[in-house]
Design a protein around this motif. Structure first.
Motif, PDB file in Angstrom:
ATOM      1  N   VAL A 156       1.020  -1.658   9.363  1.00  0.00           N
ATOM      2  CA  VAL A 156       1.325  -1.063   8.066  1.00  0.00           C
ATOM      3  C   VAL A 156       1.038  -2.087   6.978  1.00  0.00           C
ATOM      4  O   VAL A 156       1.492  -3.244   7.057  1.00  0.00           O
ATOM      5  CB  VAL A 156       2.796  -0.602   8.003  1.00  0.00           C
ATOM      6  N   LEU A 157       0.305  -1.670   5.949  1.00  0.00           N
ATOM      7  CA  LEU A 157      -0.074  -2.566   4.867  1.00  0.00           C
ATOM      8  C   LEU A 157       0.537  -2.109   3.552  1.00  0.00           C
ATOM      9  O   LEU A 157       0.747  -0.910   3.318  1.00  0.00           O
ATOM     10  CB  LEU A 157      -1.600  -2.635   4.724  1.00  0.00           C
ATOM     11  N   ASN A 158       0.812  -3.056   2.671  1.00  0.00           N
ATOM     12  CA  ASN A 158       1.258  -2.754   1.314  1.00  0.00           C
ATOM     13  C   ASN A 158       0.065  -2.308   0.479  1.00  0.00           C
ATOM     14  O   ASN A 158      -1.098  -2.481   0.882  1.00  0.00           O
ATOM     15  CB  ASN A 158       1.900  -3.996   0.699  1.00  0.00           C
ATOM     16  N   PRO A 159       0.315  -1.717  -0.713  1.00  0.00           N
ATOM     17  CA  PRO A 159      -0.788  -1.278  -1.564  1.00  0.00           C
ATOM     18  C   PRO A 159      -1.784  -2.380  -1.892  1.00  0.00           C
ATOM     19  O   PRO A 159      -2.972  -2.108  -2.114  1.00  0.00           O
ATOM     20  CB  PRO A 159      -0.076  -0.763  -2.823  1.00  0.00           C
ATOM     21  N   ASP A 160      -1.319  -3.642  -1.937  1.00  0.00           N
ATOM     22  CA  ASP A 160      -2.234  -4.741  -2.246  1.00  0.00           C
ATOM     23  C   ASP A 160      -2.962  -5.282  -1.028  1.00  0.00           C
ATOM     24  O   ASP A 160      -3.705  -6.269  -1.111  1.00  0.00           O
ATOM     25  CB  ASP A 160      -1.482  -5.882  -2.939  1.00  0.00           C
ATOM     26  N   GLY A 161      -2.748  -4.654   0.135  1.00  0.00           N
ATOM     27  CA  GLY A 161      -3.434  -5.081   1.346  1.00  0.00           C
ATOM     28  C   GLY A 161      -2.698  -6.095   2.188  1.00  0.00           C
ATOM     29  O   GLY A 161      -3.158  -6.434   3.286  1.00  0.00           O
ATOM     30  N   SER A 162      -1.553  -6.571   1.714  1.00  0.00           N
ATOM     31  CA  SER A 162      -0.775  -7.534   2.485  1.00  0.00           C
ATOM     32  C   SER A 162       0.031  -6.823   3.568  1.00  0.00           C
ATOM     33  O   SER A 162       0.259  -5.612   3.512  1.00  0.00           O
ATOM     34  CB  SER A 162       0.164  -8.325   1.577  1.00  0.00           C
ATOM     35  N   ALA A 163       0.460  -7.570   4.581  1.00  0.00           N
ATOM     36  CA  ALA A 163       1.205  -6.990   5.691  1.00  0.00           C
ATOM     37  C   ALA A 163       2.602  -6.578   5.246  1.00  0.00           C
ATOM     38  O   ALA A 163       3.322  -7.353   4.621  1.00  0.00           O
ATOM     39  CB  ALA A 163       1.289  -7.987   6.839  1.00  0.00           C
TER      40      ALA A 163
END
Length: 212
Positions: A156-163
């Motif tokens: 699952v990733l955050n909107p900014d692409g981070s984990a």
């Protein structure tokens, strides 16, 4: 499971069929986060008490499905034959895929399941040619497998692409199970040589492609 086989001269036919039934029946589970250093299963009756949280919802699921196969082998000669097969497979989601909701200390991953999953169904076609000589055996095989509702894990990733991490376990990244269509196809070319002194040499060239 029922199996049938019939021969017509050089042609051998075989078929099989199976029906699967799988049922899950689970009760909700609560965790006490305050009574010990580590969260423990809560067995009391006051599920709204401070520090008590629901870890697992009740789970009642039933999955059914047919699977089977139909194949043919053509014995062109005593040394050469062709075979082809088509089959349908069934797999019910596992308990972890349906209801996982917790950290795995060994991998530093927080796993989450999905109780709305459907069972997997696959259709596979394969064909092969086989040659057997006194000192050499060779074969060529190709297959294609289309899977409906294929289940796999995805980070699952955050909107900014981070984990993404679980708020209660900030050191654990979140992985969830998901479903999609998938296709796996490929083949194999092999040769087995038997040397005069009894040594067996096998050479294999696998070909494999996978797409989800």
């Amino acid at each position: 499971m029922r199996n049938y086989k019939k021969s017509f001269g050089k042609l051998d036919l075989s078929a099989g069929a199976r029906y699967d039934y799988r049922s899950f029946n689970g009760q909700p589970a609560y965790i006490d986060t305050l009574s010990a250093k580590y969260p423990q299963l809560y067995t009391g009756s006051n599920t709204s008490a401070t520090g008590v949280i629901k870890q697992f919802d009740a789970l009642n699921k039933t999955f059914t499905g047919f699977s089977g196969s139909f194949g043919a082998t053509y014995n062109a000669t005593d040394r050469f034959f062709l075979k082809a097969n088509i089959s349908r497979g069934f797999r019910a989601p596992s308990i972890s895929e349906l209801s996982a909701n917790g950290p795995d200390p060994g991998s530093q991953i927080y796993h989450t399941g999905n109780s709305s999953f459907k069972p997997e169904f696959s259709v596979q076609e394969d064909i092969g040619a086989f040659l057997t000589l006194p000192n050499v055996s060779a074969s060529v095989e190709l297959f294609n497998n289309d899977i409906e509702n294929y289940i796999y894990q995805q980070q699952v990733l955050n909107p900014d692409g981070s984990a993404a991490v679980n708020p209660n376990y900030p050191q654990y990244t979140v992985f969830t199970y998901t479903q999609s269509k998938a296709r796996i196809n490929g083949g194999e070319v092999s040769r087995i040589s038997i040397q005069p002194h009894g040594c067996i040499l096998k050479t294999t060239w696998p070909l494999l492609m996978a797409k989800t």
